[in-house]
Scaffold this motif. Structure first.
Motif, mmCIF file in Angstrom:
data_model
loop_
_atom_site.group_PDB
_atom_site.id
_atom_site.type_symbol
_atom_site.label_atom_id
_atom_site.label_comp_id
_atom_site.label_asym_id
_atom_site.label_seq_id
_atom_site.Cartn_x
_atom_site.Cartn_y
_atom_site.Cartn_z
ATOM 1 N N ALA A 84 -5.841 10.089 -4.684
ATOM 2 C CA ALA A 84 -4.753 9.161 -4.671
ATOM 3 C C ALA A 84 -4.948 8.097 -3.528
ATOM 4 O O ALA A 84 -4.566 6.715 -3.252
ATOM 5 C CB ALA A 84 -3.312 9.723 -4.415
ATOM 6 N N ALA B 237 2.352 1.613 -3.593
ATOM 7 C CA ALA B 237 1.196 2.211 -4.311
ATOM 8 C C ALA B 237 1.001 3.602 -4.176
ATOM 9 O O ALA B 237 0.908 4.558 -5.041
ATOM 10 C CB ALA B 237 0.181 1.453 -4.302
ATOM 11 N N PHE B 238 0.874 4.049 -2.824
ATOM 12 C CA PHE B 238 0.794 5.370 -2.787
ATOM 13 C C PHE B 238 1.888 6.402 -2.924
ATOM 14 O O PHE B 238 1.757 7.470 -3.733
ATOM 15 C CB PHE B 238 0.434 5.818 -1.048
ATOM 16 C CG PHE B 238 -0.076 6.997 -0.846
ATOM 17 C CD1 PHE B 238 -1.244 7.744 -0.908
ATOM 18 C CD2 PHE B 238 1.072 7.918 0.160
ATOM 19 C CE1 PHE B 238 -1.526 9.058 -0.608
ATOM 20 C CE2 PHE B 238 0.692 9.344 0.154
ATOM 21 C CZ PHE B 238 -0.548 9.777 0.212
ATOM 22 N N ILE C 236 -0.902 -2.362 -8.702
ATOM 23 C CA ILE C 236 0.114 -1.149 -8.447
ATOM 24 C C ILE C 236 0.731 -0.416 -9.481
ATOM 25 O O ILE C 236 0.632 0.689 -9.821
ATOM 26 C CB ILE C 236 1.098 -1.667 -7.363
ATOM 27 C CG1 ILE C 236 0.584 -2.139 -5.991
ATOM 28 C CG2 ILE C 236 2.222 -0.500 -7.291
ATOM 29 C CD1 ILE C 236 1.636 -2.409 -5.190
ATOM 30 N N ARG D 243 1.791 6.843 -6.805
ATOM 31 C CA ARG D 243 0.596 7.631 -7.142
ATOM 32 C C ARG D 243 0.665 9.238 -6.892
ATOM 33 O O ARG D 243 0.027 9.970 -7.666
ATOM 34 C CB ARG D 243 -0.600 7.218 -6.581
ATOM 35 C CG ARG D 243 -1.317 5.873 -7.317
ATOM 36 C CD ARG D 243 -1.976 4.927 -6.527
ATOM 37 N NE ARG D 243 -2.616 3.793 -7.471
ATOM 38 C CZ ARG D 243 -1.673 2.956 -7.836
ATOM 39 N NH1 ARG D 243 -0.679 2.764 -7.577
ATOM 40 N NH2 ARG D 243 -2.459 1.905 -8.598
ATOM 41 N N SER E 17 -4.789 4.119 -3.672
ATOM 42 C CA SER E 17 -3.712 3.101 -2.874
ATOM 43 C C SER E 17 -4.428 2.081 -2.077
ATOM 44 O O SER E 17 -4.049 0.822 -2.083
ATOM 45 C CB SER E 17 -2.975 4.074 -2.060
ATOM 46 O OG SER E 17 -2.177 4.957 -2.701
ATOM 47 N N THR F 34 0.912 -1.127 -0.060
ATOM 48 C CA THR F 34 -0.132 0.091 -0.058
ATOM 49 C C THR F 34 0.773 1.182 0.048
ATOM 50 O O THR F 34 0.613 2.205 -0.885
ATOM 51 C CB THR F 34 -0.946 0.032 1.313
ATOM 52 O OG1 THR F 34 -1.612 -1.213 1.181
ATOM 53 C CG2 THR F 34 -1.983 1.292 1.232
ATOM 54 N N SER G 113 -5.923 7.689 -10.408
ATOM 55 C CA SER G 113 -5.851 7.925 -8.906
ATOM 56 C C SER G 113 -5.149 9.015 -8.838
ATOM 57 O O SER G 113 -4.832 9.452 -7.653
ATOM 58 C CB SER G 113 -4.921 6.751 -8.515
ATOM 59 O OG SER G 113 -5.641 5.464 -8.613
#
Length: 816
Positions: free
Chosen positions: A128, A45-46, A160, A49, A132, A42, A169
């Motif tokens: 975003a 992913a954040f 991802i 983004r 995520s 996570t 996102s």
């Protein structure tokens, strides 16, 4: 014999139990290591983004709409959209949490710089965050369906690093929040399937309740959440069908299952949907630009909108505003503008809001009877002349086609005559009261303001005054067209008097006003507008594409091109084509097994059935979230495929688990292929990342990515070398425009000097009207006198000329 029969029954029962219980096997609880992996995924992913999040620092595509929605909610202004309110409410709540500035500025157009970078950053961070959180949901969905951590990890990594999911996102649109709630609904359902060994237990009820609430949140964000509901209902039907096939299951148990499914998957989402609209109703209490589409009752229930009591009875001599029965079409209106061609008479149109140019006086057909001191009520069949109070011209029609709706069954409506000119027979209309009962009162055969619905039928041509669905060009200030037609749709030809005043009405005359609607009336009206207006969002878009092309990643959408750089909505080809290949291959395999089953073969065991069901349910979700768009031909874009793609990635993860467990039996080659697959996917993501993050790319490095022109990346817009991006060279800026807003009019006349607001006391217009009429008669009399004097002079001159000519003739005859 008895033992063998008993054994057979037991085996059959076990086989049936496999079909019911082993739809999803009991899973192990997450360990701390599992939670660590999910948190790490996570965070990654954040981080991906939010990199270069404010590049560009300008309004991109449909951010224009959703940023303004969030600002409207934050200011308690009324919001109306073709989608339910939850997505906009979440943006507004997040904006309020991150930004304490009460004077936020709305954005006016796509491509403009954000008035507040902090506001824009806050909103983009919220989206975003939702993007995520799709990753842990993906991990949980695949793990609960396959019991494979490697498959869950691979599916999460695919989610991802998909460029399309990343792009959506990063901008303020509601597709990503909608997708989050879809993933959450799926996760809750997967958890429910894990409770099937303990039906009707506390956890079983809790999991179904969570599924219902999540489903309600999906539908409350975007109406495409109905596809998720259809998917779950298909799984419910499959489960109940299995139970019906098991003769050992009592019918009462099946009914109990059905009742719980209806309660949790239909009842709970409806309650959730109502709860979201309750929040919307409590927050959106001030008037806004969307008022014109509301019924008057709803409109005047909003703050800052006032509507005073009006005289109930309408009579000859009354000053009135006339509204079409379709609220959004507005008020009968005119001003000094004239049609540029044809008759070139004064334009009659509809305006969104009442103003002084929407005020008319009701006259008798016989001018000698226009005495306001005699209050004569309008009845069914009354003949009237409607005269525009600001210009003195009468509502007129004749045998000429309208300029915009140029049909032989429609006639032009214009303003004709003026002060001091009585007009002609083409100004006369007959009032036809419709047999349409009012919700609040009965007209008893006479015309009442607010309550009586009527038609205005042209006396000579027998056509009906109608509001067109078309708008006039610039020469008509974008107002809605008014024509006179034969055989028209009733609502378009139905009118109602709104404002009403008569200076000779007795002091105790009955007055009425609009009643305030209750919550459910507002709820029904808002939803009717959503469903109806969803079909009227514009005439297409340059980058819209057909749904059949989406799985092949065709029809990408360019959000902007600026200084040689681009933001391009484009997916990861490895991810998209892997999903398509898996779903097509699975469909062929299922057809093969169904054919063999019909021939009497019994292939596979519990493992095969388990994976077939779990791959099949996500493949079905992929199909249901994609196939309905095939029937849509307008305003659909490639990013509408993202929900189907998300479920397709989940199916891919479960399918990969099947390959590892059943086909390769967890041999080392499985780990090797998985790693290679992920490396390939990440590499392709990196190749196409310049389109995602608006990073520099050279023309020569862009062209190979087009795969011989399969995708139009406009590589010629890039620089020849990276060093040129630091130069002062300026290249054109191109921003893709969003679809037209269905609840906002481009109405420049609304701010025109002549369209000033209507005074609450309509009586103030009478003295001005009387003075204009008196002056008009005086001018007309002077013109008539001058004309008569001119005619008399011409006659005298003609007579004198004739006399002289006669004398000359006589003289000539005598001289001969």
């Amino acid at each position: 014999m008895g033992k063998s029969t008993s054994s057979a029954v037991q085996n059959e029962k076990q086989r049936r139990n496999v079909r019911d219980v082993e739809l999803s096997r009991p899973r192990k609880f997450f360990t701390s290591r599992d939670f660590g992996i999910v948190i790490l995924l996570t965070v990654v992913a954040f981080a991906i983004r939010v990199q270069r999040l404010m590049i560009p620092s300008k309004v991109v595509f449909e951010e224009l709409r959703y940023i303004n929605y969030a600002l409207d909610y934050a200011s308690n202004r009324f919001v109306l959209d073709v989608y339910p309110p939850l997505g906009k409410l979440l943006l507004s709540f997040g904006l309020t949490f991150f930004n304490s500035d009460p004077n936020l500025t709305r954005v006016g157009s796509t491509g403009q710089e954000f008035p507040s970078i902090e506001t824009a950053r806050s909103l983009r961070l919220i989206v975003a965050g939702f993007g995520s959180l799709l990753i842990p949901l993906m991990y949980g969905n695949v793990y609960l369906s396959s019991n494979s951590k490697s498959a869950a990890f691979m599916a999460s990594v695919f989610a991802i690093f998909d460029n399309g999911l990343i792009t959506m996102s990063r901008y303020v649109m509601i597709e990503t929040p909608t997708l989050f709630f879809m993933g959450l609904t799926s996760f809750c359902w997967m958890y429910y399937e894990n409770q099937q060994k303990h039906p009707f237990s506390t956890k079983w009820h809790f999991s179904l309740l969570s599924t219902g609430i999540s489903l309600g949140l999906v539908i409350s964000t975007k109406l495409s959440g109905v596809f998720t509901l259809l998917w779950l209902l298909a799984l419910v039907v499959f489960h109940l069908w299995n139970l019906l096939g098991d003769l050992s299951v009592p019918i009462t148990r099946i009914i109990r299952y059905g009742f719980n499914y209806v309660f949790y998957l239909i009842g709970i989402p409806m309650v959730t949907y109502l709860a979201i609209f309750t929040v919307h109703s409590e927050l959106a209490v001030k008037s806004s630009t969307y008022d014109s589409f509301l019924t008057p009752e709803y409109k005047y229930a909003l703050k800052n909108n006032k509507f005073e009591e009006q005289y109930a009875d309408v009579a000859y001599g009354s000053l009135v505003t006339i509204r079409n029965a379709i609220p959004e079409h507005g008020y009968l209106h005119s001003n000094e503008l004239v049609y540029p061609e044809g008759t070139k008479q004064q334009i009659i149109s509809l305006t969104d809001r009442p103003n002084q140019n929407a005020l008319w006086i009701i006259e008798h057909d016989n001018p000698n009877e226009n005495k306001r001191e005699n209050v004569e009520l309008l009845e069914d069949g009354s003949i009237v002349r409607l005269r525009h109070i600001m210009t003195g011209r009468a509502l007129h029609s004749h045998d000429h086609r309208p300029l915009v709706s140029n049909h032989d069954w429609q006639l032009e409506v214009s303003g004709y005559g003026g002060f001091g000119f009585e007009g002609d027979g083409n100004d006369l209309y007959r009032v036809q009261i419709l047999d349409r009962p009012s919700r609040y009162a009965s007209s008893n055969g006479t015309v009442e303001a607010l309550n009586t619905y009527f038609r205005l039928i042209h006396v000579f041509t027998n056509c009906e005054l109608m509001t067109s669905h078309r708008r006039l060009p610039d020469w008509g200030q974008d107002h809605r067209e008014v024509t006179c037609c034969r055989n028209c749709i009733e609502r378009s030809t139905t009118w109602v008097i709104e404002s009403n005043f008569h200076d000779a009405m007795p002091s105790d005359a009955r007055k009425i006003t609009y009643r305030k609607p209750g919550f459910f009336e507002k709820f029904i009206e808002a939803n009717k507008l959503m469903w109806l207006k969803d079909r009227k969002m514009g005439d297409g878009h340059e980058f819209e594409s057909h749904a059949l092309t989406w799985p092949f990643l065709l029809g990408p959408l360019r959000f902007l091109s600026d200084q040689g750089l681009q933001v391009y909505f484009f997916g990861n080809p490895v991810v998209w084509y892997s999903v398509l290949s898996l779903t097509l291959f699975f469909a062929l395999v299922m057809l093969f097994f169904i054919a063999r089953w019909n021939m009497g073969y019994k292939d596979g065991g519990p493992n095969v059935y388990h994976y077939s069901y779990n791959i099949g349910k996500f493949s079905l979700a992929w199909l249901i979230h994609w196939a309905p768009y095939i029937l849509e031909t307008d305003r659909v874009f490639l990013y509408h495929y993202l929900p189907a793609l998300y479920f397709g990635i989940a199916a891919l993860g479960v399918g990969w688990s099947f390959v590892g467990v059943v086909v390769l039996e967890r041999r080392p080659i499985y780990s090797f292929i998985t790693t290679a697959f992920i490396v390939l996917m990440v590499g392709v993501y990196y190749l196409y990342s310049p389109f995602t993050f608006m990073t520099p790319l050279t023309r020569s490095s862009c062209q190979p990515l087009e795969l011989k022109g399969s995708w139009n990346f406009r590589c010629n817009s890039y620089m020849e070398s990276l060093s040129q991006y630091n130069s002062d060279k300026v290249s054109p800026v191109y921003y893709e425009r969003a679809a037209p807003h269905p609840f906002v009019y481009n109405d420049p006349a609304g701010n025109a000097d002549t369209d000033v607001p209507l005074k609450e006391n309509l009586g103030v217009y009478y003295p001005v009207w009387d003075a204009q009429v008196e002056m008009g008669y005086k001018v007309a009399a002077e013109e008539k006198a001058a004309m008569e004097a001119k005619e008399n002079a011409e006659k005298a001159a003609s007579a004198e000329s004739a006399s002289v000519s006669s004398e000359e003739t006589s003289h000539n005859e005598s001289s001969q």
